[in-house]
Design an enzyme around this catalytic site. Structure first.
Site, PDB file in Angstrom:
ATOM      1  N   GLU A  22     -81.008 -31.839 -35.292  1.00 31.46           N
ATOM      2  CA  GLU A  22     -80.053 -32.383 -34.300  1.00 31.46           C
ATOM      3  C   GLU A  22     -80.751 -33.012 -33.072  1.00 31.46           C
ATOM      4  O   GLU A  22     -80.414 -33.882 -32.436  1.00 31.46           O
ATOM      5  CB  GLU A  22     -78.919 -31.196 -33.897  1.00 31.46           C
ATOM      6  CG  GLU A  22     -77.839 -31.243 -35.028  1.00 31.46           C
ATOM      7  CD  GLU A  22     -76.841 -30.046 -34.325  1.00 31.46           C
ATOM      8  OE1 GLU A  22     -76.658 -30.191 -33.046  1.00 31.46           O
ATOM      9  OE2 GLU A  22     -76.304 -29.496 -35.315  1.00 31.46           O
ATOM     10  N   TYR A  23     -81.710 -32.131 -32.763  1.00 34.76           N
ATOM     11  CA  TYR A  23     -82.575 -32.425 -31.614  1.00 34.76           C
ATOM     12  C   TYR A  23     -83.437 -33.682 -32.021  1.00 34.76           C
ATOM     13  O   TYR A  23     -83.155 -34.793 -31.205  1.00 34.76           O
ATOM     14  CB  TYR A  23     -83.606 -31.499 -31.126  1.00 34.76           C
ATOM     15  CG  TYR A  23     -84.460 -31.852 -30.144  1.00 34.76           C
ATOM     16  CD1 TYR A  23     -84.421 -31.637 -28.782  1.00 34.76           C
ATOM     17  CD2 TYR A  23     -85.706 -32.377 -30.426  1.00 34.76           C
ATOM     18  CE1 TYR A  23     -85.426 -31.776 -27.694  1.00 34.76           C
ATOM     19  CE2 TYR A  23     -86.560 -32.657 -29.439  1.00 34.76           C
ATOM     20  CZ  TYR A  23     -86.350 -32.334 -28.195  1.00 34.76           C
ATOM     21  OH  TYR A  23     -87.313 -32.916 -27.167  1.00 34.76           O
ATOM     22  N   ASP A  24     -83.784 -33.766 -33.290  1.00 34.03           N
ATOM     23  CA  ASP A  24     -84.579 -35.022 -33.659  1.00 34.03           C
ATOM     24  C   ASP A  24     -83.516 -36.126 -33.710  1.00 34.03           C
ATOM     25  O   ASP A  24     -84.141 -37.303 -33.267  1.00 34.03           O
ATOM     26  CB  ASP A  24     -85.220 -34.818 -35.057  1.00 34.03           C
ATOM     27  CG  ASP A  24     -86.328 -33.890 -34.990  1.00 34.03           C
ATOM     28  OD1 ASP A  24     -86.768 -33.486 -34.105  1.00 34.03           O
ATOM     29  OD2 ASP A  24     -86.487 -33.109 -36.076  1.00 34.03           O
ATOM     30  N   SER A  64    -108.978 -18.752  -5.180  1.00 35.23           N
ATOM     31  CA  SER A  64    -109.050 -17.792  -6.278  1.00 35.23           C
ATOM     32  C   SER A  64    -108.920 -16.326  -6.004  1.00 35.23           C
ATOM     33  O   SER A  64    -108.927 -16.143  -4.777  1.00 35.23           O
ATOM     34  CB  SER A  64    -110.229 -17.997  -7.216  1.00 35.23           C
ATOM     35  OG  SER A  64    -111.476 -18.078  -6.429  1.00 35.23           O
ATOM     36  N   GLU A  83     -97.555  -9.278 -11.239  1.00 35.15           N
ATOM     37  CA  GLU A  83     -97.458 -10.437 -12.167  1.00 35.15           C
ATOM     38  C   GLU A  83     -98.515 -10.283 -13.009  1.00 35.15           C
ATOM     39  O   GLU A  83     -99.609  -9.533 -12.879  1.00 35.15           O
ATOM     40  CB  GLU A  83     -97.627 -11.600 -11.441  1.00 35.15           C
ATOM     41  CG  GLU A  83     -96.694 -11.956 -10.377  1.00 35.15           C
ATOM     42  CD  GLU A  83     -97.039 -13.136  -9.561  1.00 35.15           C
ATOM     43  OE1 GLU A  83     -97.598 -14.201 -10.322  1.00 35.15           O
ATOM     44  OE2 GLU A  83     -96.512 -13.245  -8.460  1.00 35.15           O
ATOM     45  N   LYS A 103    -101.564 -11.685 -15.161  1.00 35.61           N
ATOM     46  CA  LYS A 103    -102.432 -12.653 -14.998  1.00 35.61           C
ATOM     47  C   LYS A 103    -102.761 -13.371 -16.106  1.00 35.61           C
ATOM     48  O   LYS A 103    -103.474 -12.801 -17.235  1.00 35.61           O
ATOM     49  CB  LYS A 103    -103.612 -12.081 -14.264  1.00 35.61           C
ATOM     50  CG  LYS A 103    -104.851 -13.022 -14.042  1.00 35.61           C
ATOM     51  CD  LYS A 103    -105.861 -12.200 -13.096  1.00 35.61           C
ATOM     52  CE  LYS A 103    -107.240 -13.111 -12.836  1.00 35.61           C
ATOM     53  NZ  LYS A 103    -107.778 -14.116 -13.820  1.00 35.61           N
ATOM     54  N   ASP A 161    -104.704 -15.841 -18.636  1.00 36.61           N
ATOM     55  CA  ASP A 161    -105.804 -16.229 -18.782  1.00 36.61           C
ATOM     56  C   ASP A 161    -105.853 -17.626 -19.481  1.00 36.61           C
ATOM     57  O   ASP A 161    -106.013 -17.923 -20.478  1.00 36.61           O
ATOM     58  CB  ASP A 161    -106.695 -15.337 -20.093  1.00 36.61           C
ATOM     59  CG  ASP A 161    -108.100 -15.443 -19.719  1.00 36.61           C
ATOM     60  OD1 ASP A 161    -108.791 -16.296 -18.971  1.00 36.61           O
ATOM     61  OD2 ASP A 161    -108.920 -14.991 -20.689  1.00 36.61           O
ATOM     62  N   TYR A 165     -97.147 -21.824 -17.350  1.00 37.99           N
ATOM     63  CA  TYR A 165     -96.466 -20.681 -16.590  1.00 37.99           C
ATOM     64  C   TYR A 165     -96.839 -21.143 -14.968  1.00 37.99           C
ATOM     65  O   TYR A 165     -97.884 -21.086 -14.606  1.00 37.99           O
ATOM     66  CB  TYR A 165     -96.804 -19.191 -16.881  1.00 37.99           C
ATOM     67  CG  TYR A 165     -96.477 -18.745 -18.388  1.00 37.99           C
ATOM     68  CD1 TYR A 165     -95.205 -18.083 -18.219  1.00 37.99           C
ATOM     69  CD2 TYR A 165     -97.173 -19.130 -19.507  1.00 37.99           C
ATOM     70  CE1 TYR A 165     -94.798 -17.673 -19.506  1.00 37.99           C
ATOM     71  CE2 TYR A 165     -96.695 -18.661 -20.711  1.00 37.99           C
ATOM     72  CZ  TYR A 165     -95.619 -17.817 -20.761  1.00 37.99           C
ATOM     73  OH  TYR A 165     -95.056 -17.445 -22.149  1.00 37.99           O
ATOM     74  N   LYS A 211     -99.825  -9.090  -5.406  1.00 38.10           N
ATOM     75  CA  LYS A 211     -99.517  -9.672  -4.090  1.00 38.10           C
ATOM     76  C   LYS A 211     -98.652  -9.310  -2.927  1.00 38.10           C
ATOM     77  O   LYS A 211     -97.535  -8.790  -3.685  1.00 38.10           O
ATOM     78  CB  LYS A 211     -98.968 -11.398  -4.467  1.00 38.10           C
ATOM     79  CG  LYS A 211     -99.757 -12.005  -5.788  1.00 38.10           C
ATOM     80  CD  LYS A 211     -99.066 -13.129  -6.014  1.00 38.10           C
ATOM     81  CE  LYS A 211     -99.886 -14.115  -7.202  1.00 38.10           C
ATOM     82  NZ  LYS A 211     -99.296 -15.030  -7.702  1.00 38.10           N
ATOM     83  N   LYS A 237    -107.873  -6.213 -12.977  1.00 37.44           N
ATOM     84  CA  LYS A 237    -108.541  -6.534 -14.319  1.00 37.44           C
ATOM     85  C   LYS A 237    -108.189  -5.476 -15.353  1.00 37.44           C
ATOM     86  O   LYS A 237    -108.353  -4.266 -14.812  1.00 37.44           O
ATOM     87  CB  LYS A 237    -109.887  -6.958 -14.223  1.00 37.44           C
ATOM     88  CG  LYS A 237    -110.362  -8.161 -13.339  1.00 37.44           C
ATOM     89  CD  LYS A 237    -109.722  -9.613 -13.531  1.00 37.44           C
ATOM     90  CE  LYS A 237    -110.414 -10.225 -14.699  1.00 37.44           C
ATOM     91  NZ  LYS A 237    -111.439 -11.040 -14.242  1.00 37.44           N
ATOM     92  N   CYS A 248    -144.046 -17.694 -28.840  1.00 37.94           N
ATOM     93  CA  CYS A 248    -142.790 -18.230 -28.725  1.00 37.94           C
ATOM     94  C   CYS A 248    -142.283 -18.898 -29.964  1.00 37.94           C
ATOM     95  O   CYS A 248    -142.805 -19.093 -30.860  1.00 37.94           O
ATOM     96  CB  CYS A 248    -142.788 -19.585 -27.937  1.00 37.94           C
ATOM     97  SG  CYS A 248    -141.115 -20.279 -27.950  1.00 37.94           S
ATOM     98  N   CYS A 289    -142.216 -22.575 -30.395  1.00 42.26           N
ATOM     99  CA  CYS A 289    -143.302 -23.422 -30.249  1.00 42.26           C
ATOM    100  C   CYS A 289    -144.493 -22.873 -30.484  1.00 42.26           C
ATOM    101  O   CYS A 289    -145.711 -23.442 -30.651  1.00 42.26           O
ATOM    102  CB  CYS A 289    -143.400 -24.250 -29.009  1.00 42.26           C
ATOM    103  SG  CYS A 289    -143.864 -23.096 -27.555  1.00 42.26           S
ATOM    104  N   CYS A 301    -142.214 -17.932 -22.205  1.00 42.65           N
ATOM    105  CA  CYS A 301    -142.856 -19.162 -23.338  1.00 42.65           C
ATOM    106  C   CYS A 301    -143.741 -19.951 -22.247  1.00 42.65           C
ATOM    107  O   CYS A 301    -143.176 -20.349 -21.523  1.00 42.65           O
ATOM    108  CB  CYS A 301    -142.003 -19.869 -24.029  1.00 42.65           C
ATOM    109  SG  CYS A 301    -142.728 -21.469 -24.589  1.00 42.65           S
ATOM    110  N   CYS A 306    -142.707 -27.375 -25.251  1.00 45.49           N
ATOM    111  CA  CYS A 306    -141.544 -26.465 -26.375  1.00 45.49           C
ATOM    112  C   CYS A 306    -140.304 -26.974 -26.652  1.00 45.49           C
ATOM    113  O   CYS A 306    -139.576 -27.395 -25.628  1.00 45.49           O
ATOM    114  CB  CYS A 306    -141.736 -24.985 -25.548  1.00 45.49           C
ATOM    115  SG  CYS A 306    -140.207 -23.961 -26.423  1.00 45.49           S
TER     116      CYS A 306
END
Ligand code: IVH
Length: 874
Positions: free
Chosen positions: A37-39, A84, A115, A117, A119, A225, A309, A333, A427, A430, A443, A449
């Site tokens: 219906e949406y379509d 941040s 809240e 957090k 990622d 969000y 907060k 965290k 190394c 090389c 090295c 190298c």
């Protein structure tokens, strides 16, 4: 009696309905109507807009993917700095934080808004008069990249704000995330078609939003969000007074916000579902954090902690911010995820500076949502301390984005008395001797190298350096492997011919199972394609979607087919003369009959006459097939010109009708594709970028050189002090040490760099290739140390320009007014910030005053004194 609504009335109805259902589906996750219906509503709207292009507005739901493919993203200055968060990891640090809050606010048992957090990728969304105007990445917090076109494709982002109380101007901060299940599905698809996969949902979200083609972003199921209001400018409507109020307001404006916690609330034990809530004092914060860890798998998206907060905005503003973090919030965290697995081998990697790093090759294992197959072991000392070796069982841990680490050996494979692991004497890349320096090994190969050469070049062209965007890591490595580039100066000797001669590289299989199934489904669906689409598919001259629509209203297929057969007969009446003439050509006739036979065009197949012997030239056929794939024709995913050619050349498609008989197995069996890394366009782009980079800013050039300890900031300090490469090159160690912020390490590294013959030769070579870094002294530091708030609309300067002016003169733009604010620059319709400044006695000026302060015509003290002297007049 009811009358049918006018086109514009119906348009409004459809837009409102679709917006409502988008909100139910993408924001609330609670659709009210079935997909078909949406379509149908959506298709009706598309049709209406095709017929009435004047009704289309930029915020129509059909315009989510409207933007053209971008060349790169323009930079934009944020409305307010995007700060941040400082991270904390345990109860002690949390109590330290809450104690400090109580001390500084002067009250006990404060309310905290708690809240999840997310990622993902932090973005700023700007709304004017309720409409989405612009969206940007966080960037460095002050300036980000304009990714408006891609953000528009995110369905949970409202293009128009909901509700009656929408502020005149609003900037919102939120997190764009890719739900874990979608991430896994997407990675499976990428892996099956031999492409690089994303490491975690966050990288995938970032990669999707930084796609230059909005259509690609649109195909990725990103969610957004919202969690913060950066700017709320409205003469009448007051901004929320608490962070919990912010979240409720954002939800009311139509944003997706984490829901509020459900259950008995606040308690320690009860059965609760936690999302966000207000908690009082440290104990409730700790209980929330604990429950969030327990329940983190319930979330569809990755979380990496809780955000704590201070709930009252007035308290937040009083505390203000410290460098780039607010003083009133922390990220609490989650503890790092751990897992056990087998250590298969210890590889040795060579970095840009030649440093050798032992890396654990692991039996792949899932650690908090990410598959880990390698972990760093830092240096030989670390391997010894762990006493780790191949065959051991080890415990590894992964915290946030940091490289996974080996924590301990759980079961040792090495026999008693056998020698412990040690660094190789030569190394691995090389074969030159390895030298120990303190705890590390290096090295001695330098530019000779290959690993160092690649890494140095990658750094040279990378972000913060020369910023040659067309050159990703893989292309740099390829140019080195082809022998075209051995040193930075070689980049400037690249030519179009050289680039075009870089041999084709594997580019993965064209179809994965999901892609093959989708194409077969669409080929089936093409049997009911509307006439207009068939007309576009035929590729008649001058017939695009609009013309095809008009023709489809005039003719029917039978008439076209008859005409194509007997072109000398009566022409169907109408204006598309040239298009109709083309129908009579043998190619189009053959095409038409093939489409009839395949069932795309309804009708009885004719006995073939001339067409029977029609021989499809491979390139003509491939072009016809690719044309079918067009979005406005039969809309077949992934059938590019290259794939069409593969289908034809492999004999799977010998005539157009064969296309519709393809099976999933046919598609999956198509050979891996190879692609030239540089085509005309990308080669031209690269050469243009290199050309432009010849006059790179001096600080970026210094950073690009990769001098040890010279990061972006130090490079800026050096550029500002010396102004040219020559002057820096002849500076003595003592002279360098005089420079504020330059210590012994940097002074030694810089003088060391400029006394090395090889480096001098390289610099000379770069200069000979026309690379001439420039430095223009920036403005004087007339605003040094000042914290300035911008509010309202300024007359001449945009906010970006005002911000730039302030920063160029050493000042800082801050978002909220507090007693620590030095100056408020107020423009038209300045609201609560202006009032607050007056209340606190913070000096207030306009654009003119800002310019005079920046120009050094007046000092802040003089200005403030004059202001209080003249009294309150605005
Ligand atoms: S508040 C001044 N709330 O975490 C307020 N950040 O450094 C600063 N993040 O870059 C951000 N979820 O991208 C806030 N509920 C949330 C968040 C959140 C995720 C991200 C944000 C920021 C990083 C913290």
């Amino acid at each position: 009696m009811t009358t049918a609504p006018s086109p514009s009335g119906r348009h409004r109805e459809l837009v409102d309905a679709i917006r409502h259902h988008d909100y139910r589906y993408y924001v609330l996750d609670a659709p009210e109507i079935p997909d078909h219906e949406y379509d149908a509503l959506f298709r009706e709207l598309e049709g209406l807009e095709r017929d009435h292009p004047e009704l289309v507005t930029p915020d129509s739901p059909t315009r989510r993917v409207g933007g053209a493919v971008a060349e790169g993203f323009p930079e934009v200055r944020h409305e307010a700095p995007m700060l941040s968060l400082q991270s904390i990891h345990d109860e002690a640090e949390l109590r330290e934080f809450t104690d400090r809050m109580e001390r500084e606010v002067g009250r006990e048992d404060l309310d905290y808004c708690l809240e999840p957090k997310f990622d993902g990728l932090s973005v700023e969304l700007v709304y004017e008069q309720g409409r989405f105007r612009r969206g940007a990445t966080r960037g460095n917090g002050t300036v980000g990249e304009d990714i408006t076109a891609n953000l528009r494709t995110v369905r949970s982002l409202p293009l128009r704000l909901a509700g009656d109380g929408t502020p005149a101007r609003l900037a919102v901060r939120g997190e764009a995330v890719l739900p874990v299940a979608d991430f896994e599905r997407m990675n499976d698809g990428l892996a099956q078609s031999g492409k690089d996969t994303f490491k975690n949902p966050r990288n995938a979200a970032a990669g999707s939003l930084r796609q230059l083609d909005p259509a690609v972003a649109a195909a990725r199921p990103l969610a957004l969000y919202a969690y913060d209001i950066l700017v709320w400018d409205d003469g009448a409507l007051p901004a929320p007074e608490t962070q919990s109020g912010v979240l409720r307001t954002l939800a009311g404006l139509g944003f997706r916000v984490a829901p509020e916690s459900r259950g008995d609330g606040g308690g320690e034990t009860g059965r609760r579902s936690v999302w966000w809530e207000v908690g009082r004092g440290p104990d409730q914060v700790l209980a929330y954090h604990r429950l969030l860890i327990e329940q983190r798998d319930r979330f569809a998206v990755e979380l990496d902690g809780a955000v704590v907060k201070l709930d009252r905005i007035a308290d937040q503003e009083e505390l203000g911010e410290r460098s780039r973090n607010p003083r009133w919030a922390v990220a609490f965290k989650f503890p790092p995820g751990q897992a056990e697995t087998a250590l298969l081998a210890i590889d040795v990697q060579v970095g840009r500076t030649g440093k050798l790093t032992p890396v654990a090759r692991l039996d792949p294992v899932l650690v908090s949502g990410v598959t880990v197959s390698r972990a760093t072991l830092h240096n030989e000392g670390m391997v010894r301390a762990l006493d780790a070796g191949p065959g051991d069982r080890v415990r590894i841990q992964r915290a946030g984005d940091v490289i996974p680490q080996v924590v301990e050996v759980v079961a040792r494979a090495r026999e008693e008395g056998a020698a412990p692991w040690s660094m190789p004497p030569a190394c691995p890349e090389c074969d030159r001797p390895v030298q120990a320096e303190g705890a590390n090994h290096f090295c001695s190969g330098g530019w000779s190298c290959p690993a160092q050469r690649k890494a140095r070049l990658v750094h040279f062209v990378g972000k913060g350096g020369m910023e040659i965007e067309t050159l990703g890591d893989e292309l740099v490595e390829l140019l080195v492997e082809c022998g075209f580039v051995r040193s930075p100066a070689d980049l400037y000797r690249l030519t179009r011919e050289k680039l075009l001669s870089v041999p084709p590289q594997p580019a993965g299989r064209p179809f994965d199972p999901a892609g093959a199934a989708e194409l077969v489904r669409r080929l089936g669906a093409a049997r009911n394609a509307p006439l207009a689409r068939v007309l576009v598919a035929l590729g008649l001259p001058g017939v695009g979607p609009t013309r095809a629509e008009a023709m489809a209203n005039e003719f029917d297929l039978a008439a076209l087919r008859t005409f194509s057969e007997r072109p000398d007969g009566e022409e169907p009446a109408g204006h598309a003369e040239e298009a109709l003439k083309a129908l009579a050509s043998p190619v189009k006739r053959a095409l038409l009959e093939d489409l009839v036979e395949a069932g795309v065009i309804e009708g009885a197949p004719r006995a073939r006459r001339g067409e029977e012997s029609f021989r499809w030239e491979p390139d003509v056929l491939a072009a016809a097939v690719a044309r079918f794939a067009d979005k406005n024709a039969l809309d077949l995913p992934r059938v590019s010109e290259g794939i069409a050619a593969d289908l034809v050349n492999s004999g799977r498609v010998a005539r157009p009708a064969d296309l519709f008989e393809l099976t999933e197995a046919d598609l999956l069996a198509l050979p891996e594709r190879r692609r030239r890394p540089f085509a005309e366009k990308s080669a031209a782009n690269l050469l243009r970028e290199l050309e432009e980079s010849r006059t790179v800013r001096l600080d970026r050039f210094l950073f690009a050189l990769g001098i040890p300890h010279v990061g972006q900031h130090v490079a800026r300090v050096l550029a500002a002090r010396y102004g040219s490469l020559e002057r820096l090159g002849s500076a003595s160690r003592e002279d360098l040490l005089e420079v504020h912020e330059i210590g012994e390490q940097v002074a030694d590294a810089v003088t060391g760099f400029f006394s090395d013959e090889a480096n001098l030769r390289e610099l000379q070579d770069l200069a000979d290739s026309g690379v001439a870094p420039v430095w223009e002294a920036t403005g004087e530091s007339t605003l040094s140390g000042l914290r300035i708030v911008l509010t309202g609309t300024l007359a001449e300067l945009t906010r970006e320009e005002a911000g730039e002016l302030i920063e160029r003169h050493g000042g800082r733009v801050v978002s909220s007014v507090s007693s620590r604010t030095s100056l408020v620059v107020a423009g038209d319709k300045a609201g609560s910030k202006l009032e607050k400044a007056r209340g606190l006695g913070v000096p207030v000026g306009g654009e003119e005053e800002l310019r005079r302060l920046a120009a050094g015509d007046v000092t802040l003290e003089e200005f403030a004194a004059a202001e209080t002297g003249t009294g309150d007049e605005t």
